[in-house]
Design a protein around this motif. Structure first.
Motif, PDB file in Angstrom:
ATOM      1  N   LYS A  52     -63.464 -31.788  67.365  1.00 18.95           N
ATOM      2  CA  LYS A  52     -63.883 -30.519  66.784  1.00 18.95           C
ATOM      3  C   LYS A  52     -64.429 -30.676  65.378  1.00 18.95           C
ATOM      4  O   LYS A  52     -65.008 -29.746  64.838  1.00 18.95           O
ATOM      5  CB  LYS A  52     -62.690 -29.549  66.761  1.00 18.95           C
ATOM      6  CG  LYS A  52     -62.174 -29.211  68.154  1.00 18.95           C
ATOM      7  CD  LYS A  52     -61.062 -28.176  68.088  1.00 18.95           C
ATOM      8  CE  LYS A  52     -60.581 -27.784  69.485  1.00 18.95           C
ATOM      9  NZ  LYS A  52     -59.517 -26.761  69.441  1.00 18.95           N
ATOM     10  N   ILE A  56     -65.749 -27.229  64.697  1.00 18.57           N
ATOM     11  CA  ILE A  56     -65.885 -26.277  65.794  1.00 18.57           C
ATOM     12  C   ILE A  56     -64.559 -25.532  65.951  1.00 18.57           C
ATOM     13  O   ILE A  56     -63.526 -26.142  66.223  1.00 18.57           O
ATOM     14  CB  ILE A  56     -66.248 -26.983  67.115  1.00 18.57           C
ATOM     15  CG1 ILE A  56     -67.520 -27.816  66.947  1.00 18.57           C
ATOM     16  CG2 ILE A  56     -66.410 -25.964  68.234  1.00 18.57           C
ATOM     17  CD1 ILE A  56     -68.754 -27.025  66.628  1.00 18.57           C
ATOM     18  N   THR A  59     -65.401 -22.192  71.316  1.00 15.71           N
ATOM     19  CA  THR A  59     -66.632 -22.100  72.103  1.00 15.71           C
ATOM     20  C   THR A  59     -66.648 -20.750  72.801  1.00 15.71           C
ATOM     21  O   THR A  59     -65.815 -20.487  73.675  1.00 15.71           O
ATOM     22  CB  THR A  59     -66.726 -23.243  73.133  1.00 15.71           C
ATOM     23  OG1 THR A  59     -66.732 -24.491  72.445  1.00 15.71           O
ATOM     24  CG2 THR A  59     -67.995 -23.120  73.944  1.00 15.71           C
ATOM     25  N   GLU A  91     -73.559 -19.360  75.929  1.00 15.38           N
ATOM     26  CA  GLU A  91     -72.400 -20.099  75.431  1.00 15.38           C
ATOM     27  C   GLU A  91     -72.751 -20.685  74.063  1.00 15.38           C
ATOM     28  O   GLU A  91     -73.823 -21.233  73.865  1.00 15.38           O
ATOM     29  CB  GLU A  91     -72.042 -21.213  76.394  1.00 15.38           C
ATOM     30  CG  GLU A  91     -70.817 -21.999  75.974  1.00 15.38           C
ATOM     31  CD  GLU A  91     -70.465 -23.094  76.958  1.00 15.38           C
ATOM     32  OE1 GLU A  91     -69.736 -22.809  77.924  1.00 15.38           O
ATOM     33  OE2 GLU A  91     -70.938 -24.224  76.762  1.00 15.38           O
ATOM     34  N   ARG A  92     -71.850 -20.532  73.123  1.00 12.96           N
ATOM     35  CA  ARG A  92     -72.178 -20.956  71.762  1.00 12.96           C
ATOM     36  C   ARG A  92     -70.925 -21.430  71.044  1.00 12.96           C
ATOM     37  O   ARG A  92     -69.859 -20.813  71.148  1.00 12.96           O
ATOM     38  CB  ARG A  92     -72.808 -19.776  71.000  1.00 12.96           C
ATOM     39  CG  ARG A  92     -73.334 -20.086  69.612  1.00 12.96           C
ATOM     40  CD  ARG A  92     -74.454 -21.076  69.649  1.00 12.96           C
ATOM     41  NE  ARG A  92     -75.503 -20.757  70.580  1.00 12.96           N
ATOM     42  CZ  ARG A  92     -76.500 -19.914  70.327  1.00 12.96           C
ATOM     43  NH1 ARG A  92     -76.576 -19.293  69.177  1.00 12.96           N
ATOM     44  NH2 ARG A  92     -77.438 -19.707  71.223  1.00 12.96           N
ATOM     45  N   ASP A  93     -71.058 -22.544  70.320  1.00  8.76           N
ATOM     46  CA  ASP A  93     -69.952 -23.044  69.497  1.00  8.76           C
ATOM     47  C   ASP A  93     -69.905 -22.272  68.191  1.00  8.76           C
ATOM     48  O   ASP A  93     -70.911 -22.176  67.478  1.00  8.76           O
ATOM     49  CB  ASP A  93     -70.147 -24.532  69.198  1.00  8.76           C
ATOM     50  CG  ASP A  93     -69.897 -25.410  70.401  1.00  8.76           C
ATOM     51  OD1 ASP A  93     -69.043 -25.034  71.228  1.00  8.76           O
ATOM     52  OD2 ASP A  93     -70.543 -26.467  70.532  1.00  8.76           O
TER      53      ASP A  93
END
Length: 911
Positions: free
Chosen positions: A324, A390, A393, A402-404
């Motif tokens: 992450k 990160i 998600t 879908e996006r971090d």
């Protein structure tokens, strides 16, 4: 004598009555039993409780004497009698040292001995007599109740207007009178000469609601509500505290911090798992205080106690932190809050900044700042190394991909020790983003500096920064200087005079073709690196897959290299010339570097030398050296160089299979492409060789300068672009002020927009098209059966650029001055009323599929309706197999949403 019992004093209800609880602490989550106990034979002044009551003189002082002495203490109690109607117990309270509290209070003058009943007067009572004797001594000493003058104060039960603003940030002495809930108390603020008794919201926490006991119909509380209330009661009820005033809620309730010598009750409550952090109060507390509260809450979460018992909390335990957290380079700024990052492995990852939202076009106040916010991030971050974490998600939904969600921290500049390096914080504090108010269950998305972001947003609003200023930015009016040849010609003189013109690379079409924004000129241009050509790149469909057309070897590598180095970067350019499609040629410099970028491409083996444009830019020698270095090292395109494909000889006047029409096949080279897709071509026959001899002879004769000023349509001699030989040109426009002329080559169709009049030469008559026997080589052409998307300007530019890259040859290749022309095969199907040849073009190395069809496959052209075709010279194709096959290709492109069909069928309505 009644037996004694031990109890803990919870509170003093008045100067003569106590609220007692059990000595032993209750079990976790339970509330101890309570009993009211009054002191026998004495009475204190009545203390005001409800809004309509009036306190008697000295009532508060009497209660205070008892409160300060007994609250929180363990005492011994003896019940003397009980009132039958109320079951109220009366008796004597003893301190641990066996001292009677009743006698102590009488001697201090804070209570009076009450009048006896007839029954009590008839019976001897040694205790009552003792009390009267102590009272007589107090009266004689004139203490407290018996003093000639009793201190008074004013008490209000409503928050005075402007109170929160007046005392904001100050600490006020107070007494906690009642605990309403774990996060709400009734406090008495002890101001000079005035007591203000008001409800107080404990800042930063939200505790479960306790059971209601004041209404006729009691309401049950939330789970652990009573436990949270008791936790606070046991520590703060009727204790002296300080209240730090922070402000007032939207309902006008005072918000503050309860400070006890033992610490902040909010932190203790959170550590015990009996409250949540209250996000909406972050602006009151500030980032530093909220950070401590969140740490306390995290402690309870980790232990899994009370409110967090059996609850799985993301991020508290486990997790591969290395997956992450990573470092990357900002490759592209998609919007103010969305970035494309390039990791060490070369992978591109799109992330969105957590807890903030950049300006939105749908918001009237924010819309003018969309570009400004994006530019702010570009200047701060593009090409910089960043640390990325990160957080979560976000799964794909109907509204979002879908996006971090991540935090992005810029590396601090050398010597920088202060100021934020978090990109989200920089955006918020400059008024270019708003902070998202997360739901309570959205802990995964929340930035770890969310409270700091709120604090910065509040400061930005107060400072009227960015879109909080209410000032609308002027509308940016960017001119497309490459829209047409005429528009490019208007800009060209100014750009030629300037050196190192500042620009921003907006898009990378290929290794050598870019789209630039020129902020100083408020213009956008198509820019081609002078002196080099890079391998062609296949056009990419909207879905991300390449079409049937394949990229040339190292085409994608050259494009990627250019994008890595230049995309969205600040650069400087020197313009050398412009072509008929509106493209500008020149040298590009990266600030802080010595060499031009084109030379870097040559050294990396990702480009080949283009002698014509290199000579125009006066860099031929150094570019040739750079290319030779790459060749010697066998880098890039020189690794497996097998030379160029040879043209295929196609017989002339061959009938097309399955068609009765006779069609003419010609070997040709396209020398110019117009912005609307029309083109100029030259037939590659023996005439071209004769023309090469003609230009050599003309150059050797060294024609004289013009003796008179030229007029439009005059034929003159002027150097062919990219060579030293003279060519035949027609004068199209005279600029007497600048002493320049615009010329068009009658053999190549090229335009020279600013030829000095002094360099024009007389064209001897024997070299004219009539007397030389060599007619003008340049022929105008249009593609058969297909039309360009002139109704969609952006797509038209991309479509014509695609065509340009496939077909264009430079003049010097036809004059044997270097290189080899891009040989094509043209099938002439007819001509228009304007004399333009209607052609089907093929690459000589691939005669199985026409360029017309390839353009249709990539979605860059469309086929008119039969009704339109019947009006022109192409009417013979209506109902033919060729037309049916082409329409099938168009339908496939529509289905795949390629090119102009990206957003559906955009075919114009045709009458």
């Amino acid at each position: 004598m009644a037996p004694l019992f031990a109890a803990k004093v919870k509170s003093a209800l008045s100067g003569d009555t106590l609220l007692l609880t059990t000595v032993r602490p209750p079990q976790p989550g339970q509330v101890p039993a309570e009993r009211t106990f009054s002191l026998a034979y004495v009475t204190a002044p009545r203390l005001k409780r409800d809004e309509g009551d009036e306190s008697q003189p000295f009532a508060f002082q009497s209660r205070e004497h008892l409160r300060l002495q007994l609250v929180g203490q363990i005492v011994q109690c003896e019940v003397l009698y009980t009132i039958p109607n109320t079951n109220r117990e009366y008796g004597v309270v003893y301190l641990p040292n066996k001292v009677s509290v009743n006698e102590q209070l009488i001697s201090a003058g804070t209570v009076r001995v009450r009048q006896t009943t007839a029954k009590e007067a008839a019976e001897p009572n040694e205790l009552l007599e003792k009390y009267r004797s102590l009272e007589a001594a107090a009266k004689e000493g004139a203490v407290c109740l018996w003093a000639p003058k009793i201190d008074s104060y004013t008490k209000v039960n409503d928050l005075p207007a402007g109170f929160a603003d007046k005392y904001k940030g100050q600490q006020i002495d107070a007494i906690v009178e009642r605990i309403i809930n774990g996060d709400r108390t009734l406090v008495r603020l002890l101001l000079p000469g005035q007591h203000v008794q008001v409800p107080l919201l404990t800042a930063g926490v939200r505790a479960p609601r306790s059971a209601s006991t004041t209404d006729a119909a009691a309401e049950p509380g939330e789970p652990l509500g009573d436990a949270a209330k008791y936790y606070v009661e046991a520590r703060l009820l009727q204790r002296n505290v300080k209240v730090e005033v922070l402000g007032a809620s939207n309902q006008g309730v005072l918000v503050g911090i309860l400070l006890h010598p033992a610490g902040n009750i909010s932190e203790k409550l959170l550590e015990s798992g009996l409250a949540h952090v209250s996000d909406w109060q972050s602006n009151f507390l500030g980032a530093a205080n909220m950070s401590r509260l969140r740490a306390a809450e995290q402690t309870a979460k980790a232990k899994g106690i009370n409110l967090w018992h059996g609850v799985t909390v993301p991020g508290v335990k486990g997790g591969a932190e290395s997956d992450k957290s990573f470092t990357a380079t900002v490759a592209r700024v998609i919007s103010a809050d969305t970035l494309s990052l390039r990791t060490k492995t070369g992978e591109e990852k799109i992330v969105q900044l957590a807890s903030i939202r950049g300006p939105r076009q749908t918001d009237a106040q924010q819309a003018p700042y969309v570009n400004a916010a994006r530019e702010f991030v570009r200047k701060k971050a593009i090409g910089k190394h960043v640390k990325v974490v990160i957080l979560h998600t976000r799964p794909k939904s109907e509204q979002f991909e879908e996006r971090d969600m991540a935090t992005v921290e810029l590396a601090r500049a050398t010597g920088q020790s202060t100021g934020s390096s978090d990109l989200a914080a920089l955006l918020v504090e400059n008024g270019y983003a708003t902070v998202i108010r997360h739901r309570k269950d959205q802990v995964e998305d929340r930035s770890p500096i969310w409270d700091e972001l709120l604090e910065k947003e509040d400061a930005a609003v107060k400072g009227k920064k960015g879109f909080h200023s209410g000032v609308a930015l002027p509308v940016e009016r960017i001119v497309n200087a490459s829209e047409s040849h005429a528009r490019a010609s208007a800009f060209l003189p100014s750009l030629l005079r300037q050196k190192r013109v500042p620009a921003i690379v907006e898009y990378v079409n290929s290794g050598s073709r870019l789209r630039l924004l020129l902020p100083r000129e408020n213009a956008r241009i198509k820019f081609v690196l002078a002196g080099v050509t890079t391998p062609r790149v296949a056009m990419i469909n909207p879905g991300g897959a390449s079409g049937p057309e394949k990229s040339e070897a190292f085409g994608e590598e050259a494009q990627d290299f250019t994008a890595r180095k230049l995309l969205q970067r600040d650069v400087e350019i020197d313009i050398t010339h412009a072509d008929r499609s509106g493209g500008f040629f020149g040298l590009l410099h990266i600030p802080g570097t010595k060499d031009t970028f084109a030379k870097t491409l040559l050294e990396e083996g990702l480009a080949r030398l283009d002698e014509y444009s290199a000579q125009e830019a006066a860099v031929l020698a150094q570019f040739r050296t750079a290319e030779e270095v790459a060749q010697a090292a066998k880098k890039g395109v020189w690794k497996e160089d097998k030379g160029k494909a040879k043209a295929v000889e196609v017989p002339v006047a061959v009938a097309t299979e399955g068609s009765a029409r006779k069609r003419e096949y010609l070997n040709v080279a396209v020398t110019n492409v117009e912005p609307n897709g029309s083109f100029i071509y030259v037939v590659l026959d023996e005439t071209v060789g004769s023309f090469s001899t003609l230009t050599s002879t003309l150059t050797a004769q060294q024609p004289t300068a013009l003796s008179t000023r030229p007029r439009n349509n005059d034929l003159v001699a002027y150097p062919n672009p990219g060579t030293k030989s003279l060519g035949r040109f027609r004068v199209t426009q005279i600029d007497n002020l600048r002493k320049q002329a615009s010329l068009t080559s009658i053999d190549f169709g090229l335009i020279v927009s600013s030829a000095p009049l002094a360099k024009l030469r007389t064209l001897p008559s024997q070299f004219s098209p009539t007397l030389s026997g060599i007619p003008a080589l340049a022929k105008a052409g249009k593609l058969s059966l297909v039309k360009w998307p002139e109704f969609q300007e952006d797509y038209l530019d991309d479509a014509v650029n695609y065509f340009y890259d496939i077909v264009l040859s430079t003049p010097e290749t036809l004059l044997a001055a270097g290189g080899e022309p891009q040989k094509l095969v043209a099938v002439v199907d007819g001509s228009t009323a304007d004399g333009e040849s209607l052609t089907t073009l093929f690459e000589a190395s691939d005669i199985d599929k026409s360029i017309n069809t390839k353009l249709a496959e990539e979605g860059w052209v469309y086929v008119p309706s039969d009704k339109v075709l019947r009006r022109g010279v192409e009417r013979g194709y209506v109902g033919s197999k060729e037309l049916a096959d082409l329409r099938k290709v168009i339908e496939d492109a529509k289905r795949d949403r390629k090119g102009i069909w990206e957003y559906g069928d955009v075919t114009p309505d045709e009458e």
